[in-house]
Design an enzyme around this catalytic site. Structure first.
Site, PDB file in Angstrom:
ATOM      1  N   HIS A  84       0.937  -1.203  -0.070  1.00 47.14           N
ATOM      2  CA  HIS A  84       0.107   0.086  -0.062  1.00 47.14           C
ATOM      3  C   HIS A  84       0.834   1.129  -0.082  1.00 47.14           C
ATOM      4  O   HIS A  84       1.651   1.609   0.820  1.00 47.14           O
ATOM      5  CB  HIS A  84      -0.854   0.041   1.480  1.00 47.14           C
ATOM      6  CG  HIS A  84      -1.860   1.195   1.209  1.00 47.14           C
ATOM      7  ND1 HIS A  84      -3.058   1.137   0.679  1.00 47.14           N
ATOM      8  CD2 HIS A  84      -1.843   2.532   1.880  1.00 47.14           C
ATOM      9  CE1 HIS A  84      -3.646   2.354   0.818  1.00 47.14           C
ATOM     10  NE2 HIS A  84      -2.752   3.132   1.651  1.00 47.14           N
ATOM     11  N   CYS A  85       0.738   2.115  -0.862  1.00 41.00           N
ATOM     12  CA  CYS A  85       1.788   3.275  -1.173  1.00 41.00           C
ATOM     13  C   CYS A  85       1.090   4.475  -0.746  1.00 41.00           C
ATOM     14  O   CYS A  85       0.117   4.681  -1.457  1.00 41.00           O
ATOM     15  CB  CYS A  85       2.190   3.140  -2.611  1.00 41.00           C
ATOM     16  SG  CYS A  85       3.121   4.715  -2.956  1.00 41.00           S
ATOM     17  N   PRO A  86       1.307   5.304   0.307  1.00 44.40           N
ATOM     18  CA  PRO A  86       0.696   6.508   0.859  1.00 44.40           C
ATOM     19  C   PRO A  86       1.022   7.567  -0.454  1.00 44.40           C
ATOM     20  O   PRO A  86       0.140   8.424  -0.404  1.00 44.40           O
ATOM     21  CB  PRO A  86       1.346   6.748   1.913  1.00 44.40           C
ATOM     22  CG  PRO A  86       2.582   6.210   1.860  1.00 44.40           C
ATOM     23  CD  PRO A  86       2.498   4.821   1.135  1.00 44.40           C
ATOM     24  N   ASN A 121      -1.929   6.978  -2.322  1.00 41.18           N
ATOM     25  CA  ASN A 121      -3.208   6.698  -1.648  1.00 41.18           C
ATOM     26  C   ASN A 121      -3.942   5.467  -2.323  1.00 41.18           C
ATOM     27  O   ASN A 121      -5.207   5.567  -2.313  1.00 41.18           O
ATOM     28  CB  ASN A 121      -4.109   7.878  -1.638  1.00 41.18           C
ATOM     29  CG  ASN A 121      -5.097   7.725  -0.686  1.00 41.18           C
ATOM     30  OD1 ASN A 121      -4.985   7.374   0.449  1.00 41.18           O
ATOM     31  ND2 ASN A 121      -6.227   8.388  -0.630  1.00 41.18           N
ATOM     32  N   ASN A 122      -3.200   4.556  -2.688  1.00 40.42           N
ATOM     33  CA  ASN A 122      -3.874   3.264  -3.127  1.00 40.42           C
ATOM     34  C   ASN A 122      -3.003   1.965  -2.947  1.00 40.42           C
ATOM     35  O   ASN A 122      -1.831   2.323  -2.950  1.00 40.42           O
ATOM     36  CB  ASN A 122      -4.195   3.609  -4.656  1.00 40.42           C
ATOM     37  CG  ASN A 122      -5.035   2.765  -5.279  1.00 40.42           C
ATOM     38  OD1 ASN A 122      -5.881   1.762  -4.742  1.00 40.42           O
ATOM     39  ND2 ASN A 122      -5.387   2.518  -6.532  1.00 40.42           N
TER      40      ASN A 122
END
Length: 207
Positions: free
Chosen positions: A191-193, A196-197
């Site tokens: 999950h990559c901030p 945001n996905n």
């Protein structure tokens, strides 16, 4: 007569000593019982304190992931805005400050070619960034539908597919449940901030 008095006196002293000894023994027994009661009370208090500490630790460990997930949900949009702001800042700096400085060292065709290459890279970066941020990473189908399709494809098979215990969807190989997004992701990478996905099957190439 004097000997009898002396004997009575000795007998009285012996009797008093016996009474005193019995009183001392009774006091010692009372002290031992009190000490035992105090020890048992201390043990009970320690056990209750340890139990309360364990309950508090369990509640804290249950509450901590919720805090982290909420923080990640808030942090994601902020980082997306920051990334777009940095891209916009670099673009503005190039066209407003850097491009006029190139007039002294580069000709007009060179400056145009350089700018066109920069615009192409900018559009390419923005396109892939938005696709990675707003495309679905890939959600598995519902378990009941997948089970029906599996029975239609292979009626003789008794092997049941895996099911996610949290979202109750089908759980294929290499799929994981994202606690931030609250769903399973097919071929999940992480999950990559910054987008945001989740990064998975549907948006990995754009990422």
């Amino acid at each position: 007569t004097g000997g009898a008095k002396h004997q009575r006196k000795l007998a009285g002293e012996v009797e008093r000593n016996n009474f005193k000894q019995e009183d001392d023994e009774a006091d010692e027994e009372d002290e031992a019982r009190d000490h035992g009661k105090k020890s048992s009370i201390a043990v009970i208090a320690c056990r209750r304190a340890l139990r309360d500490m364990i309950h508090f630790a369990d509640r804290f460990l249950d509450f901590l992931p919720r805090v982290v997930h909420t923080f990640m949900r808030i942090l994601g949009p902020c980082l997306v805005c920051l990334a777009l702001g940095l891209i916009g800042f670099v673009t503005y700096t190039y066209f407003v400050y850097a491009l006029p400085e190139l007039e002294e060292t580069f000709s007009l065709p060179a400056r145009m070619g350089h700018s066109m290459l920069g615009v192409f890279l900018l559009l390419n970066a923005l396109y892939n960034y938005f696709k990675a941020a707003f495309s679905s990473a890939g959600t598995p189908p519902e378990y009941e539908k997948a089970l029906e399709l599996r029975k239609l494809a292979d009626p003789e098979s008794d092997e049941l597919p895996r099911r996610c215990k949290k979202c109750l969807l089908l759980k294929p190989e290499r799929s994981h449940h994202c606690s931030v997004c609250g769903k399973c992701v097919m071929k999940m990478d992480h999950h990559c901030p910054w987008v945001n996905n989740c990064v998975g099957h549907g948006n990995y190439r754009h990422f």
